[in-house]
Design a protein around this motif. Sequence first.
Motif, PDB file in Angstrom:
ATOM      1  N   ALA A   5       0.878  -1.178   0.000  1.00 22.84           N
ATOM      2  CA  ALA A   5       0.000   0.000   0.000  1.00 22.84           C
ATOM      3  C   ALA A   5       0.910   1.221   0.000  1.00 22.84           C
ATOM      4  O   ALA A   5       1.933   1.234   0.680  1.00 22.84           O
ATOM      5  N   VAL A   6       0.546   2.228  -0.778  1.00 21.19           N
ATOM      6  CA  VAL A   6       1.327   3.462  -0.767  1.00 21.19           C
ATOM      7  C   VAL A   6       0.473   4.574  -0.156  1.00 21.19           C
ATOM      8  O   VAL A   6      -0.691   4.737  -0.532  1.00 21.19           O
ATOM      9  N   ILE A   7       1.062   5.289   0.795  1.00 22.87           N
ATOM     10  CA  ILE A   7       0.413   6.495   1.333  1.00 22.87           C
ATOM     11  C   ILE A   7       1.263   7.691   0.906  1.00 22.87           C
ATOM     12  O   ILE A   7       2.465   7.727   1.171  1.00 22.87           O
ATOM     13  N   ILE A   8       0.636   8.644   0.233  1.00 25.32           N
ATOM     14  CA  ILE A   8       1.365   9.863  -0.147  1.00 25.32           C
ATOM     15  C   ILE A   8       0.881  11.005   0.743  1.00 25.32           C
ATOM     16  O   ILE A   8      -0.325  11.278   0.814  1.00 25.32           O
ATOM     17  N   ALA A  83      -0.990  12.713   9.884  1.00 25.11           N
ATOM     18  CA  ALA A  83      -1.415  12.534   8.485  1.00 25.11           C
ATOM     19  C   ALA A  83      -1.519  11.050   8.138  1.00 25.11           C
ATOM     20  O   ALA A  83      -2.492  10.608   7.526  1.00 25.11           O
ATOM     21  N   VAL A  84      -0.525  10.267   8.540  1.00 25.07           N
ATOM     22  CA  VAL A  84      -0.556   8.824   8.238  1.00 25.07           C
ATOM     23  C   VAL A  84      -1.675   8.146   9.030  1.00 25.07           C
ATOM     24  O   VAL A  84      -2.382   7.280   8.510  1.00 25.07           O
ATOM     25  N   LEU A  99       4.192   1.709   2.150  1.00 24.59           N
ATOM     26  CA  LEU A  99       5.254   2.610   1.700  1.00 24.59           C
ATOM     27  C   LEU A  99       4.732   4.026   1.891  1.00 24.59           C
ATOM     28  O   LEU A  99       3.669   4.370   1.381  1.00 24.59           O
ATOM     29  N   ILE A 100       5.483   4.838   2.637  1.00 20.54           N
ATOM     30  CA  ILE A 100       5.064   6.227   2.855  1.00 20.54           C
ATOM     31  C   ILE A 100       5.960   7.152   2.037  1.00 20.54           C
ATOM     32  O   ILE A 100       7.186   7.103   2.139  1.00 20.54           O
ATOM     33  N   LEU A 101       5.316   7.962   1.183  1.00 22.74           N
ATOM     34  CA  LEU A 101       6.053   8.926   0.363  1.00 22.74           C
ATOM     35  C   LEU A 101       5.567  10.332   0.704  1.00 22.74           C
ATOM     36  O   LEU A 101       4.390  10.523   0.984  1.00 22.74           O
ATOM     37  N   CYS A 102       6.467  11.309   0.646  1.00 23.41           N
ATOM     38  CA  CYS A 102       6.056  12.700   0.812  1.00 23.41           C
ATOM     39  C   CYS A 102       5.963  13.320  -0.578  1.00 23.41           C
ATOM     40  O   CYS A 102       6.854  13.116  -1.410  1.00 23.41           O
ATOM     41  N   TYR A 175       9.486   5.818   3.891  1.00 22.46           N
ATOM     42  CA  TYR A 175       9.579   4.657   4.779  1.00 22.46           C
ATOM     43  C   TYR A 175       8.815   3.471   4.211  1.00 22.46           C
ATOM     44  O   TYR A 175       7.840   3.638   3.475  1.00 22.46           O
ATOM     45  N   CYS A 176       9.243   2.265   4.612  1.00 22.76           N
ATOM     46  CA  CYS A 176       8.437   1.058   4.466  1.00 22.76           C
ATOM     47  C   CYS A 176       8.159   0.585   5.887  1.00 22.76           C
ATOM     48  O   CYS A 176       9.095   0.390   6.673  1.00 22.76           O
TER      49      CYS A 176
END
Length: 456
Positions: A5-8, A83-84, A99-102, A175-176
């Motif tokens: 899963a990706v969180i932007i 936010a996450v 996976l967290i992306l900014c 991050y993962c």
Amino acid sequence: MKSLAVIILAAGKGTRMKSDLVKILHPVAGKPMLGSTLDLARSLGPDRLVVVVGSQRDIVREKFNAKDILFVDQEEQLGTGHAVLTAGPALKDFKGTVLILCADVPLLTAGTVKNLIKSHEEGLNTLSVLTTCLDHPKGYGRVVRGKNGQLLRIVEEKDLNAGEEAIREINTGIYCIDAKFLFPALLGLSDQNAQREYYLTDVVERASSQGERASACLAEDSLEVMGINTRLDLAKANQHLRQKIAERHMLEGVTLIDPQTAYIDREVEIGRDTVIYPNCYLLGKTSLGKNCLVEPGCKITDTRVGNFVTIKASSVVSESLIEDRVEVGPFAHLRPQTVLREGSRIGNFVEVKKSVIGKGAKANHLTYLGDATLGEKVNVGAGTIICNYDGLRKHPTIIEDGVFIGSNTELVAPIKIGRDAIIGAGSTITKEVPPDHLAFSRARQVHYKRRNKRKD
Ligand code: UD1
Ligand code: CA
């Protein structure tokens, strides 16, 4: 590979940009930062894609609305950890790697992220953070490691303890994290820090202190992971990306006379042996064919250009189609929906809007062509104006094959000029001209003998 899963994170105001436009909509090499982060996320083929929005969220949602994205609202921007956490309900039943992306890290490449995911999964980690080493780490969270080099925690710039300023390894904000660990850990965050925010970075200490496998993965190219906080960062990122784009085109056989001043957007395509002179802007979804020449100071936006086309100095072209062997400029202005068919020629101080210029047709000097369809081999004389607008509405003009229009002519639309007709110079044409006829409508020239040379 585990489920992904990706969180932007894209909810922040971007206060340091001092802008009315939310930070993640500012473009880098022609693409809004959130757009390039989304491209990257999609290239990983995630099972879920969540974007956390907040500031100007209506604009952001509308611009990027797509079936594969789940938007979640962070009503108040209480920090990256908060936010996450906001994305939590959207991933309630999700098991696997998050996976967290900014959205403010626009130069990040898929290769670097894939390495992070790989090392995270191969190391059977609970948490992996992407870090890099900088000579000037100011502004970033610092990575604190233990005696054996093990990852302990991340400390934000504003919360640094004595001695920690010297740490050169920084957090990239990528991050993962195992979903099973992440969301319970976020519930335990506190805002007792210098910025009174819920920091995502605090989950690192939580993982390491609970004996979870947590590690830092170093990115080699530190420019690639730079975060954009100010206009200075934005300029630096633009410069760096433009250089990379220029290098890619040169290696594919394009000549850039001065790569430093080639402003080429991310998605532009250029064929081999095309030569681009200094100070040209090739923007948006522009594509140029082979063996073209673009002279200094041209700006070409969202335009398709064929092969062997010459665009002479200081021409401005947008949303147009230019076929093979056409010549444009110098100082030409092609506005949206212009089509220049093969071998046609648009010369200096000619403006064309929403018009088709037929094969081999020419308008070489000082002309306006709007809402017009010109057939093959039409010749438009200097100073011709199509009067397409009556103050209320726009009207069409049709000029059939082989027509010759004398200089300084006005064609008052709607109007049609039949095949092979000739228009005498200086005419104002208001009625349809039949094929194979000569039309002119200027006042006849008269001569009067001068009687008194000094007085008259
Ligand atoms: C963050 C990290 C820092 C790291 C840096 C890397 C934290 C606490 N700090 O700092 O360690 O070195 O990134 O670039 O995580 N955002 C939200 N909601 C919020 C706050 C932020 O969605 O409430 C989003 C922003 O839109 C942005 C991203 O999170 O895309 C990062 O926020 P930003 O305020 O720029 O964090 P930094 O101070 O750069
Ligand atoms: Ca940032």
